[in-house]
Design a protein around this motif. Sequence first.
Motif, PDB file in Angstrom:
ATOM      1  N   SER B  30      21.729 -14.157  -4.093  1.00 28.52           N
ATOM      2  CA  SER B  30      22.734 -14.731  -4.976  1.00 28.52           C
ATOM      3  C   SER B  30      24.146 -14.486  -4.478  1.00 28.52           C
ATOM      4  O   SER B  30      24.510 -13.347  -4.136  1.00 28.52           O
ATOM      5  N   SER B  31      24.942 -15.537  -4.444  1.00 27.52           N
ATOM      6  CA  SER B  31      26.368 -15.445  -4.110  1.00 27.52           C
ATOM      7  C   SER B  31      26.639 -14.739  -2.793  1.00 27.52           C
ATOM      8  O   SER B  31      27.694 -14.130  -2.606  1.00 27.52           O
ATOM      9  N   SER B  32      25.669 -14.807  -1.884  1.00 29.29           N
ATOM     10  CA  SER B  32      25.815 -14.134  -0.577  1.00 29.29           C
ATOM     11  C   SER B  32      26.184 -12.667  -0.734  1.00 29.29           C
ATOM     12  O   SER B  32      26.990 -12.128   0.025  1.00 29.29           O
ATOM     13  N   TYR B  33      25.591 -12.020  -1.724  1.00 27.70           N
ATOM     14  CA  TYR B  33      25.819 -10.584  -1.934  1.00 27.70           C
ATOM     15  C   TYR B  33      24.944  -9.801  -0.958  1.00 27.70           C
ATOM     16  O   TYR B  33      23.937  -9.191  -1.339  1.00 27.70           O
ATOM     17  N   LEU B  34      25.371  -9.844   0.299  1.00 28.93           N
ATOM     18  CA  LEU B  34      24.625  -9.199   1.367  1.00 28.93           C
ATOM     19  C   LEU B  34      25.576  -8.286   2.131  1.00 28.93           C
ATOM     20  O   LEU B  34      26.680  -8.703   2.499  1.00 28.93           O
ATOM     21  N   GLY B  42      21.935  11.830  11.607  1.00 27.76           N
ATOM     22  CA  GLY B  42      22.479  12.945  10.849  1.00 27.76           C
ATOM     23  C   GLY B  42      23.694  12.626  10.016  1.00 27.76           C
ATOM     24  O   GLY B  42      24.284  13.528   9.424  1.00 27.76           O
ATOM     25  N   GLN B  43      24.064  11.346   9.959  1.00 32.23           N
ATOM     26  CA  GLN B  43      25.244  10.956   9.195  1.00 32.23           C
ATOM     27  C   GLN B  43      24.883  10.009   8.064  1.00 32.23           C
ATOM     28  O   GLN B  43      23.811   9.413   8.045  1.00 32.23           O
ATOM     29  N   ALA B  44      25.805   9.878   7.139  1.00 26.54           N
ATOM     30  CA  ALA B  44      25.630   8.921   6.043  1.00 26.54           C
ATOM     31  C   ALA B  44      25.863   7.500   6.549  1.00 26.54           C
ATOM     32  O   ALA B  44      26.555   7.294   7.551  1.00 26.54           O
ATOM     33  N   PRO B  45      25.304   6.531   5.864  1.00 26.66           N
ATOM     34  CA  PRO B  45      25.601   5.131   6.214  1.00 26.66           C
ATOM     35  C   PRO B  45      27.084   4.815   6.032  1.00 26.66           C
ATOM     36  O   PRO B  45      27.765   5.455   5.224  1.00 26.66           O
ATOM     37  N   ARG B  46      27.549   3.824   6.788  1.00 26.14           N
ATOM     38  CA  ARG B  46      28.942   3.363   6.683  1.00 26.14           C
ATOM     39  C   ARG B  46      28.914   1.865   6.431  1.00 26.14           C
ATOM     40  O   ARG B  46      28.223   1.127   7.147  1.00 26.14           O
ATOM     41  N   LEU B  47      29.667   1.421   5.444  1.00 23.74           N
ATOM     42  CA  LEU B  47      29.725  -0.003   5.131  1.00 23.74           C
ATOM     43  C   LEU B  47      30.490  -0.734   6.221  1.00 23.74           C
ATOM     44  O   LEU B  47      31.624  -0.374   6.545  1.00 23.74           O
ATOM     45  N   LEU B  48      29.866  -1.773   6.779  1.00 24.95           N
ATOM     46  CA  LEU B  48      30.515  -2.611   7.781  1.00 24.95           C
ATOM     47  C   LEU B  48      30.975  -3.939   7.196  1.00 24.95           C
ATOM     48  O   LEU B  48      32.112  -4.379   7.389  1.00 24.95           O
ATOM     49  N   ILE B  49      30.043  -4.610   6.516  1.00 28.62           N
ATOM     50  CA  ILE B  49      30.230  -5.985   6.039  1.00 28.62           C
ATOM     51  C   ILE B  49      29.762  -6.066   4.591  1.00 28.62           C
ATOM     52  O   ILE B  49      28.725  -5.486   4.246  1.00 28.62           O
ATOM     53  N   TYR B  50      30.494  -6.772   3.755  1.00 25.88           N
ATOM     54  CA  TYR B  50      30.060  -7.072   2.391  1.00 25.88           C
ATOM     55  C   TYR B  50      30.291  -8.545   2.125  1.00 25.88           C
ATOM     56  O   TYR B  50      31.072  -9.206   2.850  1.00 25.88           O
ATOM     57  N   GLY B  51      29.613  -9.066   1.121  1.00 24.93           N
ATOM     58  CA  GLY B  51      29.738 -10.493   0.840  1.00 24.93           C
ATOM     59  C   GLY B  51      29.367 -11.356   2.026  1.00 24.93           C
ATOM     60  O   GLY B  51      29.925 -12.429   2.227  1.00 24.93           O
ATOM     61  N   ALA B  52      28.420 -10.873   2.816  1.00 24.56           N
ATOM     62  CA  ALA B  52      27.850 -11.556   3.985  1.00 24.56           C
ATOM     63  C   ALA B  52      28.781 -11.634   5.184  1.00 24.56           C
ATOM     64  O   ALA B  52      28.327 -11.583   6.329  1.00 24.56           O
ATOM     65  N   SER B  53      30.104 -11.759   4.948  1.00 25.74           N
ATOM     66  CA  SER B  53      30.995 -12.020   6.086  1.00 25.74           C
ATOM     67  C   SER B  53      32.331 -11.290   6.030  1.00 25.74           C
ATOM     68  O   SER B  53      33.185 -11.515   6.887  1.00 25.74           O
ATOM     69  N   TYR B  88      21.423  -1.371   8.798  1.00 26.40           N
ATOM     70  CA  TYR B  88      20.653  -1.799   7.634  1.00 26.40           C
ATOM     71  C   TYR B  88      21.366  -2.942   6.924  1.00 26.40           C
ATOM     72  O   TYR B  88      22.584  -2.897   6.746  1.00 26.40           O
ATOM     73  N   CYS B  89      20.596  -3.937   6.502  1.00 20.52           N
ATOM     74  CA  CYS B  89      21.151  -4.915   5.580  1.00 20.52           C
ATOM     75  C   CYS B  89      20.734  -4.519   4.161  1.00 20.52           C
ATOM     76  O   CYS B  89      19.764  -3.782   3.959  1.00 20.52           O
ATOM     77  N   GLN B  90      21.494  -4.991   3.201  1.00 19.07           N
ATOM     78  CA  GLN B  90      21.251  -4.678   1.788  1.00 19.07           C
ATOM     79  C   GLN B  90      21.664  -5.870   0.948  1.00 19.07           C
ATOM     80  O   GLN B  90      22.723  -6.453   1.182  1.00 19.07           O
ATOM     81  N   GLN B  91      20.842  -6.228  -0.028  1.00 21.82           N
ATOM     82  CA  GLN B  91      21.248  -7.284  -0.953  1.00 21.82           C
ATOM     83  C   GLN B  91      21.571  -6.661  -2.293  1.00 21.82           C
ATOM     84  O   GLN B  91      20.902  -5.715  -2.742  1.00 21.82           O
ATOM     85  N   TYR B  92      22.623  -7.158  -2.919  1.00 19.42           N
ATOM     86  CA  TYR B  92      23.029  -6.655  -4.230  1.00 19.42           C
ATOM     87  C   TYR B  92      23.292  -7.809  -5.182  1.00 19.42           C
ATOM     88  O   TYR B  92      24.027  -7.666  -6.159  1.00 19.42           O
ATOM     89  N   GLY B  93      22.643  -8.921  -4.914  1.00 20.37           N
ATOM     90  CA  GLY B  93      22.795 -10.079  -5.788  1.00 20.37           C
ATOM     91  C   GLY B  93      21.829 -10.094  -6.941  1.00 20.37           C
ATOM     92  O   GLY B  93      21.998 -10.844  -7.903  1.00 20.37           O
ATOM     93  N   SER B  94      20.791  -9.296  -6.844  1.00 22.01           N
ATOM     94  CA  SER B  94      19.835  -9.213  -7.940  1.00 22.01           C
ATOM     95  C   SER B  94      19.314  -7.792  -8.047  1.00 22.01           C
ATOM     96  O   SER B  94      19.438  -6.987  -7.110  1.00 22.01           O
TER      97      SER B  94
END
Lengths: 124, 108
Positions: B30-34, B42-53, B88-94
């Motif tokens: 939904s709404s490209s919530y990717l 040994g590290q936490a994830p870091r956000l690279l991309i939101y909203g697909a682009s 890792y990819c993640q969806q947060y649209g649903s």
Amino acid sequence: EVQLLESGGGLVQPGGSLRLSCAASGFTFSTYALSWVRQAPGKGLEWVSTVSDNGGSTYYADSVKGRLTISRDNSKNTLFLQLNSLRVEDTAVYYCAKGKSGYCSGGSCSFDYWGQGTLVTVSS
Amino acid sequence: EIVLTQSQGTLSLSPGERATLSCRASQSVSSSYLAWYQQNPGQAPRLLIYGASNRATGIPDRFSGSGSGTDFTLTISRLEPEDFAVYYCQQYGSSPLTFGGGTKVEIK
């Protein structure tokens, strides 16, 4: 600077309990949803739970529903996760993560800041 | 529940090469919530991309995201030594939000 610092992990026997905390700073705590995400050793990321900005709404993965409880204290900028009836398969690093936007529909958000994680080991 | 499949378990590439990582969803997101995350050992994830682009704050412009519906791509235009990691990819649209199984980018 946003900081999230988890604590409370450790070794616990199956069926036991543990309470994790996440102390936050560097942002307006009470205006963001927060979540717990876990990662079993050598495995991928698994969402566990989300709490809304005011604590009024909580969401859980099916795998933990009824056993784990998320809560927050906005007066102390702290997020909690109460883990009860722990199973071997709950062994993981537990990360607290800040929702990128203030509102997460159905508990679903992207996460712009993560803590360093705290390890929970469930073993006899 | 939306299942995200990152079919490339491991990519073996050299510094300076282009990396193209794929993420396929079992249903339309939904709404490209990717979102895409990078995780070093040994590290936490870091956000690279939101909203697909959309690049997150402080992310170099060699990282770009594209896609919609069920097919999404993370491209690293020229790999730097610090880019060898798991993505890792993640969806947060649903609900519930879900993560893909991850793609490891290793040095060839």
